[in-house]
Design an enzyme around this catalytic site. Structure first.
Site, short mmCIF file in Angstrom:
data_model
loop_
_atom_site.label_atom_id
_atom_site.label_comp_id
_atom_site.label_asym_id
_atom_site.label_seq_id
_atom_site.Cartn_x
_atom_site.Cartn_y
_atom_site.Cartn_z
N ASN A 92 0.81 -1.07 -0.04
CA ASN A 92 0.02 -0.17 0.10
C ASN A 92 0.89 1.31 0.09
O ASN A 92 1.06 1.99 0.96
CB ASN A 92 -1.17 -0.04 1.32
CG ASN A 92 -0.55 -0.38 2.29
OD1 ASN A 92 0.78 -0.75 2.64
ND2 ASN A 92 -1.23 0.07 3.58
N ASP A 149 -2.80 -5.70 0.90
CA ASP A 149 -3.10 -5.41 2.42
C ASP A 149 -3.46 -3.90 2.74
O ASP A 149 -2.86 -3.11 1.94
CB ASP A 149 -1.63 -5.57 3.12
CG ASP A 149 -1.70 -5.53 4.56
OD1 ASP A 149 -2.67 -6.11 5.04
OD2 ASP A 149 -1.45 -4.40 5.23
N ASP A 301 3.07 -6.38 11.86
CA ASP A 301 2.14 -5.37 11.12
C ASP A 301 2.46 -4.07 11.28
O ASP A 301 1.92 -3.19 11.51
CB ASP A 301 0.43 -5.52 11.38
CG ASP A 301 0.03 -4.90 10.51
OD1 ASP A 301 0.30 -4.19 9.48
OD2 ASP A 301 -1.47 -4.77 10.63
#
Length: 426
Positions: A92, A149, A301
């Site tokens: 992203n 994602d 993450d």
């Protein structure tokens, strides 16, 4: 540079032995009880634990496009400080890596600035918009897999087409599972804390319903499929059943989901991430999934944002927290030292399984293997997590102020020391 790491305990797939490890030209050249130090720069480990470098299969490096949040230089330096020698970067970005041309912009920065190995993901769909399949075949030689994602692929037909193509290319689909119509403007878990404090909630079904859909598509297509940051007990059970059928399914969860739950929430955006911290029952199910092998990877993450973006409280701040520098210390302190999970299980999910799933090299301390190594101190005096000391540009962590009783002391990647903790009197 040639190094001899001596006086340490070497961990290899659950075995622990006192060994000297010699490295030269980016490789391990000797592992034995005693190595002649002639010609080597000696690093005295003083009974510290020497392990293969950690791998994080889910990291946001934010470059190109969002370098005010993080750069490949700062993000990989933070990874090194956390003991990681390899990370997978999420797509992203701006531009989104959805073709060989747009991916190359990221690859050029990685080549120039990364201090650890970076394996990027390519996008599943053009622009991560969910409408048109990205140029998967052109990107395949250069990526770890394909992910949108940050967004779930809403169309069943689009996800099925992506799985068919990824299967042909021998690559994983790495799925952020989220049903948009079930989000309903939520900002934290749809639990008692949200109700008590008047916040719109994010229901568990928004995650597990798409996991359920995708597992049916995996059964049809045979595509290798990895589920990102699972947070609900339903997701754990769905993946457990899929594995029992022999489907090519793996998954990850984050340290914060294993340690915290929505009972720990505060009115502070350092507790806001996607998916959100779920209930105590969800957390316990995740720990059980880690123990029985349902959960394959502990992934951070790591999602840095600017201070301004995280200054607007739980309702309006950006979703995402940082995690590279706290992952091992917190998991060791709150899962291993408390007896909930063994050290071998934690190291397997940080070192062995990520490499097995994605085919990355290393993971064993043996002659001829890459010199990607991490040195750990265990059972250190308790010290509070202080985000102001982080290497990453991000500061938002739910672990701020909590104590850690382990440290990463050295990280060696490709035979180079990429991180050394400042230790008094050494």
């Amino acid at each position: 540079m040639q190094y001899l790491l001596t006086g340490g305990l070497v961990w290899n797939n659950s075995t622990l032995e006192k060994r000297d490890v010699a490295i030269a030209d980016g490789r391990i050249v000797s592992v034995s009880p005693s190595v002649d130090a002639t010609g080597y720069t000696v690093i005295e480990l003083h009974d510290r634990l020497l392990v293969p470098g950690f791998v994080d299969v889910h990291v946001h490096l934010r470059e190109p496009g969002f370098s005010y949040k993080e750069t490949i230089a700062s993000g990989t330096a933070a990874a090194a400080a956390g003991g990681y020698t390899a990370v997978c970067s999420m797509p992203n970005l701006k531009p989104v890596p959805d073709s060989a041309e747009t991916l190359q912009q990221q690859l050029d920065i990685i080549e120039r600035d990364a201090v650890v190995h970076v394996y990027p993901y390519g996008a599943i769909t053009k622009g991560e918009q969910g409408q048109t399949l990205a140029d998967l075949s052109d990107m395949a030689p250069h990526v770890a897999g394909f992910s949108d994602d940050g967004r779930g692929v809403q169309s069943d037909a689009m996800m099925r087409a992506a799985m068919v193509e990824a299967k042909k290319l021998g690559k994983h689909i790495v799925a952020h599972c989220e049903v948009n119509e079930l989000l309903r403007g939520g900002c934290i878990h749809d639990g008692q804390w949200a109700k008590a404090h008047g916040y719109p909630g994010i229901c568990s079904e928004s995650e597990w319903r798409q996991v359920e859909r995708d597992l049916k598509l995996v059964e049809e297509t045979g595509c290798p499929y990895h589920v990102c940051h699972i947070s609900t007990r339903e997701s754990v059970e769905l993946i457990r059943r899929a594995k029992s059928k022999g489907l090519p399914v793996t998954c990850e969860t984050g340290p914060h989901y294993l340690i915290l739950c929505d009972e720990d929430l505060q009115e502070d955006a350092r507790f806001k991430m996607n998916p959100p911290l779920r209930s105590r029952a969800d957390r316990d199910a995740l720990v059980a999934g880690l123990l029985d092998g349902t959960i394959d990877c502990i992934a951070t993450d790591h999602a840095p944002h600017s201070a301004e973006e995280k200054s607007k409280g739980l309702r309006d701040s950006a979703m995402g927290v940082v995690g590279l520098e706290t992952a091992f210390p917190m998991v060791y302190t709150y899962l291993v030292k408390t007896g909930k999970v063994s050290l071998n299980t934690v190291l397997d999910r940080l070192i062995v399984r990520p490499r097995q799933i994605f085919g990355f090299p290393g993971g064993v301390i043996a002659e001829g293997q890459p010199a990607d190594l991490t040195v750990l101190s265990l059972d250190t005096p308790a010290a509070p997590v202080d985000p102001e000391t982080f290497v990453t540009k991000g500061r938002a962590t739910p672990f701020a102020g909590m104590t850690a009783e382990a440290t990463v002391d050295w990280t060696i990647c490709g035979g180079k020391i990429v991180y050394k903790r400042e230790v008094p009197h050494e």
